[in-house]
Design a protein around this motif. Structure first.
Motif, PDB file in Angstrom:
ATOM      1  N   ASP A  70      -3.041   4.589   2.336  1.00 44.11           N
ATOM      2  CA  ASP A  70      -2.144   5.223   2.873  1.00 44.11           C
ATOM      3  C   ASP A  70      -0.900   5.389   2.274  1.00 44.11           C
ATOM      4  O   ASP A  70      -0.523   7.064   2.505  1.00 44.11           O
ATOM      5  CB  ASP A  70      -2.437   5.187   4.372  1.00 44.11           C
TER       6      ASP A  70
ATOM      7  N   SER B 170      -6.859   6.231   5.799  1.00 48.44           N
ATOM      8  CA  SER B 170      -7.765   5.898   7.001  1.00 48.44           C
ATOM      9  C   SER B 170      -8.035   7.445   7.425  1.00 48.44           C
ATOM     10  O   SER B 170      -7.008   8.863   7.716  1.00 48.44           O
ATOM     11  CB  SER B 170      -6.294   4.951   8.306  1.00 48.44           C
TER      12      SER B 170
ATOM     13  N   THR C  55      -4.284   8.727   8.220  1.00 52.32           N
ATOM     14  CA  THR C  55      -3.507   9.397   7.451  1.00 52.32           C
ATOM     15  C   THR C  55      -3.982  10.519   6.830  1.00 52.32           C
ATOM     16  O   THR C  55      -4.418  12.546   7.024  1.00 52.32           O
ATOM     17  CB  THR C  55      -3.685   8.398   6.440  1.00 52.32           C
TER      18      THR C  55
ATOM     19  N   ASN D 103      -4.249   0.442   9.038  1.00 56.29           N
ATOM     20  CA  ASN D 103      -4.237   1.257   7.722  1.00 56.29           C
ATOM     21  C   ASN D 103      -4.414   0.806   6.944  1.00 56.29           C
ATOM     22  O   ASN D 103      -4.048   1.950   6.072  1.00 56.29           O
ATOM     23  CB  ASN D 103      -3.228   2.693   8.400  1.00 56.29           C
TER      24      ASN D 103
ATOM     25  N   THR E 286     -10.231   0.236   6.672  1.00 52.58           N
ATOM     26  CA  THR E 286     -10.793   1.770   7.275  1.00 52.58           C
ATOM     27  C   THR E 286     -11.909   1.386   7.183  1.00 52.58           C
ATOM     28  O   THR E 286     -12.679   2.292   7.215  1.00 52.58           O
ATOM     29  CB  THR E 286     -10.186   2.414   6.238  1.00 52.58           C
TER      30      THR E 286
END
Length: 294
Positions: free
Chosen positions: A73, A93, A96, A164, A169
């Protein structure tokens, strides 16, 4: 006639000088001083090093020492903030992705390889396969004991990664698919990928821990004695099952640059190299599985 020959010779010299100048410019754009600022996911570090080594004719160990990442991220954010030029990276993610969209930054995102999310246990755990439903029920807390999935009478300790992180993710997108996992205890959420692998290998000297990572990292970058990968829905993760698409939790990783990157910039040249046949060779040499269009 002599005048024509002189003019022809002058034109040939000018053409040669232009060609040499272009070659010099090409070399200057892809050297150690002007090499693009590359960032990405932890599991892509060997690929970054291999590409750098092949492009610069640099010793691989030197390239490895010159390769650093800020993790998935943070890498995406570093690109849109102008701190980096090119990414080799896993999926961002949701948070993001929203930041990227709100920034207005246009990106060129090209799939180049495929990896997989894999589940890891202590080698003393006799459970060798789990279904997707069983994994979901373990991580929502419905299933709490290994005996309920064919194992010993031991409480299941299910480890996760921070929200994150790249592997979290993938876990949420590929496995849970909209189902909210239970909130992990603080010790059940190691900050680093190697931390999760270490704790599953040694947790409480028992076989009741389970967690996940990406295949390349767990199999080729950070192997720890005392661990095993397990099959999911009857399919064991391997180069073959990931390459042919039979393993269920596949994830693509990407080559990313900004859309406004100048066509003659070093970053564009590196981007074009990675997408070329030579770039594909670098990817395979580093042990990755090339992306195939569906």
């Amino acid at each position: 006639m002599k005048k024509f020959i002189v003019l022809l010779l002058a034109f040939a010299i000018l053409t040669l000088e232009t060609t040499i100048a272009a070659q010099v410019k090409e070399e200057e754009t892809l050297n150690a001083k002007n090499y693009p600022r590359v960032d990405g996911s932890t599991a892509n570090m060997p690929l970054m090093a291999q590409i750098r080594s092949d492009v610069l004719s640099e010793n691989l160990i030197t390239s490895q020492n010159n390769t650093k990442v800020s993790t998935t991220d943070y890498a995406w954010r570093s690109l849109i903030e102008g701190q980096k030029d090119l990414l080799l990276v896993y999926e961002a993610s949701s948070e993001t992705k929203k930041i990227i969209e709100e920034s207005g930054t246009k990106l060129i995102i090209t799939p180049i390889g495929v990896d997989a999310l894999v589940f890891i246990e202590n080698e003393n755990n006799r459970v060798n396969n789990l279904t997707t439903k069983q994994i979901q029920e373990i991580y929502t807390g419905i299933t709490k004991n290994w005996k309920d999935v064919g194992g010993a009478d031991k409480e299941i300790q299910a480890f996760q990664r921070p929200l994150n992180s790249g592997s979290q993710t993938l876990f949420l997108n590929l496995v849970m698919k909209g189902i909210t996992p239970k909130k992990p205890l603080k010790f059940e959420e190691p900050a680093e990928m190697d931390g999760l692998i270490d704790v599953i290998a040694s947790y409480n000297n028992s076989a009741n821990a389970i967690g996940y990572s990406v295949f390349y990292y767990a199999k080729k970058m950070y192997q720890v004695p005392g661990l095993k990968l397990i099959s999911v829905d009857g399919v064991m993760p391997s180069d073959e099952t990931i390459g042919n698409g039979t393993y269920p939790y596949l994830n693509t990783f990407y080559l990313v640059i900004r859309e406004d990157e100048p066509e003659d910039s070093p970053t564009r040249k590196l981007y074009n190299y990675i997408l070329s046949d030579k770039g594909r060779e670098s990817l395979i040499k580093a042990g990755y599985i090339p992306y195939k269009k569906p």
